[in-house]
Design an enzyme around this catalytic site. Structure first.
Site, short mmCIF file in Angstrom:
data_model
loop_
_atom_site.label_atom_id
_atom_site.label_comp_id
_atom_site.label_asym_id
_atom_site.label_seq_id
_atom_site.Cartn_x
_atom_site.Cartn_y
_atom_site.Cartn_z
N GLY A 28 0.98 -0.92 -0.13
CA GLY A 28 -0.35 -0.02 0.29
C GLY A 28 0.88 1.30 -0.03
O GLY A 28 0.17 2.56 0.32
N LEU A 85 -8.88 -9.91 -11.36
CA LEU A 85 -9.52 -9.25 -12.06
C LEU A 85 -10.65 -8.71 -11.76
O LEU A 85 -11.19 -8.69 -10.72
CB LEU A 85 -9.72 -10.83 -13.12
CG LEU A 85 -10.13 -10.08 -14.18
CD1 LEU A 85 -9.33 -9.77 -15.58
CD2 LEU A 85 -10.97 -11.30 -15.15
N ILE A 86 -10.72 -6.95 -12.75
CA ILE A 86 -11.92 -6.30 -12.30
C ILE A 86 -12.80 -7.11 -12.61
O ILE A 86 -13.17 -7.05 -13.95
CB ILE A 86 -12.05 -5.16 -12.83
CG1 ILE A 86 -10.67 -4.85 -11.08
CG2 ILE A 86 -13.44 -4.07 -12.57
CD1 ILE A 86 -11.01 -5.02 -9.95
N ASN A 103 -5.97 1.20 -14.00
CA ASN A 103 -5.03 1.01 -12.42
C ASN A 103 -2.79 1.14 -12.74
O ASN A 103 -2.81 1.83 -13.90
CB ASN A 103 -4.53 -0.40 -13.45
CG ASN A 103 -3.45 -1.94 -12.47
OD1 ASN A 103 -3.42 -1.71 -11.28
ND2 ASN A 103 -2.78 -2.60 -13.86
N HIS A 121 0.90 -0.25 -13.17
CA HIS A 121 1.83 -1.77 -13.32
C HIS A 121 2.60 -1.01 -14.25
O HIS A 121 3.16 -0.08 -14.08
CB HIS A 121 0.90 -2.26 -15.20
CG HIS A 121 1.46 -3.51 -15.30
ND1 HIS A 121 1.24 -4.65 -14.75
CD2 HIS A 121 2.70 -3.63 -15.94
CE1 HIS A 121 1.63 -5.91 -15.00
NE2 HIS A 121 2.69 -5.41 -15.94
N GLU A 169 6.87 5.09 -9.39
CA GLU A 169 4.95 5.09 -9.30
C GLU A 169 4.89 6.13 -8.65
O GLU A 169 4.19 6.55 -8.40
CB GLU A 169 5.16 3.88 -8.62
CG GLU A 169 5.49 2.70 -9.90
CD GLU A 169 4.40 1.61 -9.18
OE1 GLU A 169 4.83 1.47 -7.84
OE2 GLU A 169 4.18 0.00 -9.70
C1 GRF Z 1 3.27 -1.77 -8.08
O1 GRF Z 1 4.81 -1.87 -8.25
C2 GRF Z 1 2.62 -1.60 -8.19
O2 GRF Z 1 2.80 -1.38 -9.63
C3 GRF Z 1 2.18 -2.97 -8.84
O3 GRF Z 1 2.00 -3.19 -7.15
C4 GRF Z 1 2.77 -2.57 -6.69
C5 GRF Z 1 2.08 -2.47 -5.29
O4 GRF Z 1 2.81 -2.03 -4.78
N1 GRF Z 1 0.78 -3.77 -9.31
P1 GRF Z 1 2.32 -1.03 -2.65
O5 GRF Z 1 1.34 -2.21 -2.40
O6 GRF Z 1 1.45 0.40 -3.62
O7 GRF Z 1 3.95 -0.42 -2.44
#
Ligand code: GRF
Length: 186
Positions: A12, A86-87, A101, A103, A173
């Site tokens: 998270g 999956l949604i 989302n 990725h 991210e």
């Molecule tokens: C991230 O790398 C995201 O891209 C992937 O899962 C990870 C989640 O990380 N889908 P966090 O739980 O937000 O630390």
């Protein structure tokens, strides 16, 4: 005011980053975190940050119960931040182009069922990729296939381990996910 519900299955860190980013923004409310995994680190984060937390199982997701909870709470946007299931169609149809989302790779490369977390980064290294990145995209009923909204990349060095690659991705991210969400919803 736009209400954002964040779905997470793991640590998270993105959920917390998004929450922090919108603190003090009168137009955006992180209204709840939804989680399917009783072991997930995001649970403690939600409690610490005082964000309402909803735990649910596969049956609730499939039956439309989760959609009902989202609608009852006036959800405008759904953000998947490390959510692994999956949604289902019922949710895609209830929130057309409102589910987003992230990725941890440059889709369409290294996407699809089973391609998540460390599996992605291991595949990137095994494939001797010279770059990887992040993809933020709309969600449809297929894993990692919705329209791409944003991508950013970073170099992968021959000496990088999957953990090194993961760290580079997480920096991007945390930097871009909140900003891209802000541009989308405002
Ligand atoms: C991230 O790398 C995201 O891209 C992937 O899962 C990870 C989640 O990380 N889908 P966090 O739980 O937000 O630390």
């Amino acid at each position: 005011m736009k209400n954002i519900a964040i779905f997470a299955s793991g640590s998270g860190s993105n959920a917390e980053r998004i929450y922090d980013y919108f603190q003090g923004d009168s137009e955006v409310n992180i209204s709840m975190i939804l989680c399917n995994n009783p072991e997930a680190g995001v649970i403690a984060r939600a409690e610490r940050l005082n964000i309402p937390l909803v735990m649910f199982d596969r049956a609730a997701l499939k039956s439309g119960e989760v959609v009902r909870i989202l609608q009852e709470n006036d959800t405008d946007w759904v953000i998947l931040a490390g959510f692994l299931w999956l949604i289902p169609k019922n949710m895609v149809e209830a929130f057309p182009n409102k589910i987003v989302n992230i990725h941890p790779a440059l889709l369409p490369k290294f996407g699809g069922k089973g391609m998540y977390g460390h599996f992605v980064h291991e595949a990137v290294v095994a494939n001797k990729e010279t770059e990887s990145g992040i993809t933020i995209h709309f969600v449809n009923e297929h894993y990692d296939e919705g329209n791409i909204i944003f991508q950013a990349s970073y170099p992968v060095l021959p000496t990088d381990s999957p953990e090194d690659v993961a760290k580079k991705g997480q920096v991007l991210e945390h930097e871009y996910f909140p900003k891209v969400i802000e541009e989308l919803i405002k």
